[in-house]
Design a protein around this motif. Structure first.
Motif, PDB file in Angstrom:
ATOM      1  N   LEU A  74       2.750  33.108  18.922  1.00  0.00           N
ATOM      2  CA  LEU A  74       3.931  32.253  19.077  1.00  0.00           C
ATOM      3  C   LEU A  74       3.698  30.867  18.504  1.00  0.00           C
ATOM      4  O   LEU A  74       4.612  30.262  17.907  1.00  0.00           O
ATOM      5  CB  LEU A  74       4.310  32.149  20.564  1.00  0.00           C
ATOM      6  CG  LEU A  74       4.956  33.407  21.153  1.00  0.00           C
ATOM      7  CD1 LEU A  74       5.003  33.315  22.679  1.00  0.00           C
ATOM      8  CD2 LEU A  74       6.371  33.593  20.599  1.00  0.00           C
TER       9      LEU A  74
ATOM     10  N   VAL B  35       5.944  26.098  23.149  1.00  0.00           N
ATOM     11  CA  VAL B  35       5.145  27.194  23.696  1.00  0.00           C
ATOM     12  C   VAL B  35       4.254  26.636  24.811  1.00  0.00           C
ATOM     13  O   VAL B  35       3.464  25.720  24.581  1.00  0.00           O
ATOM     14  CB  VAL B  35       4.262  27.851  22.617  1.00  0.00           C
ATOM     15  CG1 VAL B  35       3.434  28.992  23.220  1.00  0.00           C
ATOM     16  CG2 VAL B  35       5.126  28.373  21.462  1.00  0.00           C
TER      17      VAL B  35
ATOM     18  N   TRP C 163      11.052  32.628  14.071  1.00  0.00           N
ATOM     19  CA  TRP C 163      11.078  32.279  15.488  1.00  0.00           C
ATOM     20  C   TRP C 163      12.136  33.153  16.155  1.00  0.00           C
ATOM     21  O   TRP C 163      13.223  33.347  15.601  1.00  0.00           O
ATOM     22  CB  TRP C 163      11.398  30.806  15.674  1.00  0.00           C
ATOM     23  CG  TRP C 163      11.392  30.385  17.120  1.00  0.00           C
ATOM     24  CD1 TRP C 163      12.477  30.063  17.891  1.00  0.00           C
ATOM     25  CD2 TRP C 163      10.243  30.281  17.973  1.00  0.00           C
ATOM     26  NE1 TRP C 163      12.071  29.755  19.169  1.00  0.00           N
ATOM     27  CE2 TRP C 163      10.708  29.883  19.260  1.00  0.00           C
ATOM     28  CE3 TRP C 163       8.876  30.488  17.784  1.00  0.00           C
ATOM     29  CZ2 TRP C 163       9.846  29.688  20.338  1.00  0.00           C
ATOM     30  CZ3 TRP C 163       8.027  30.285  18.858  1.00  0.00           C
ATOM     31  CH2 TRP C 163       8.517  29.889  20.119  1.00  0.00           C
TER      32      TRP C 163
END
Length: 216
Positions: A208, A63, A51
């Motif tokens: 992500l 996210v 991350w």
């Protein structure tokens, strides 16, 4: 009598006293993201990933994204990919990640730093060509990011290496603006709403989400 302490012992003692860098807890997306604007998702990788921000912000790895039915996951819809900018004149080309000014930025994957330049309101763009083939723009980092960690354009980095710090914009805002591009990209792209999408732009949302769930 003066006690002689070896350099290695001194460094071990110093590291023991150093504050632990907070790693936000794992975050699992509640649904699949929509593929908005016809922009392909940046491919995920099966290798070791990190991350990108070490932060104490309680929203950590959250996210923001749009679901296939048009609903938006998480409370701040303006942080998602393709959110409206400048009263609809421009599309948001990345995802804004939570972080405080000076929080450490880590390399999500191994790769090579291919550019570093002024980006937005006093903050900088840091582009890394990843070994997996994508290019990441860690946007809105501090001006002295590379100097702090002894890096330059051309430096090779490993997954998890410290590569920068979250910048503080002239407006007072602070975040990591995260963009993804195809191989060979060395400059970020702005996407005007009245123009076709930049051909090198990739949607970073799925990438992500993968990092949020399994990244170190």
């Amino acid at each position: 009598m003066i006690e002689v302490v070896s350099l290695s012992c001194f460094m071990e003692a110093l590291m023991a006293k150093a504050p632990t860098i907070p790693n936000p807890p794992v975050w699992t997306a509640p649904s699949a993201p929509a593929q908005v604007g016809g922009v392909p998702f940046a491919p995920t990788t099966s290798g070791t990933v990190y991350w990108p921000i070490r932060t104490k912000d309680p929203r950590g790895r959250e996210v923001n994204y749009e679901e296939p039915d048009g609903d938006v996951v998480t409370s701040n819809a303006s942080r998602r990919f393709m959110a409206s900018r400048q009263n609809g004149a421009r599309h948001h080309a990345g995802v804004d990640l939570w972080g405080n000014a000076s929080d450490i930025i880590l390399a999500c994957e191994g790769g090579k730093i291919v550019n570093f330049y002024h980006f937005y309101k006093g903050t900088y763009a840091l582009l890394v060509a990843c070994d997996s083939g994508i290019v990441i723009n860690y946007g809105e980092v501090a001006q002295d990011s590379l100097i702090q960690f002894g890096l330059n354009v051309g430096s090779k980095v490993k997954a998890g290496d410290k590569i920068g710090r979250v910048g503080l914009m002239t407006s007072g805002s602070h975040m990591c603006h995260f963009e993804t591009y195809t191989s060979g990209t060395i400059l970020n792209s702005s996407w005007r709403a009245d123009k076709p999408r930049p051909p090198s732009l990739l949607n970073p949302t799925q990438y992500l989400i993968d990092l949020a769930a399994r990244g170190s």
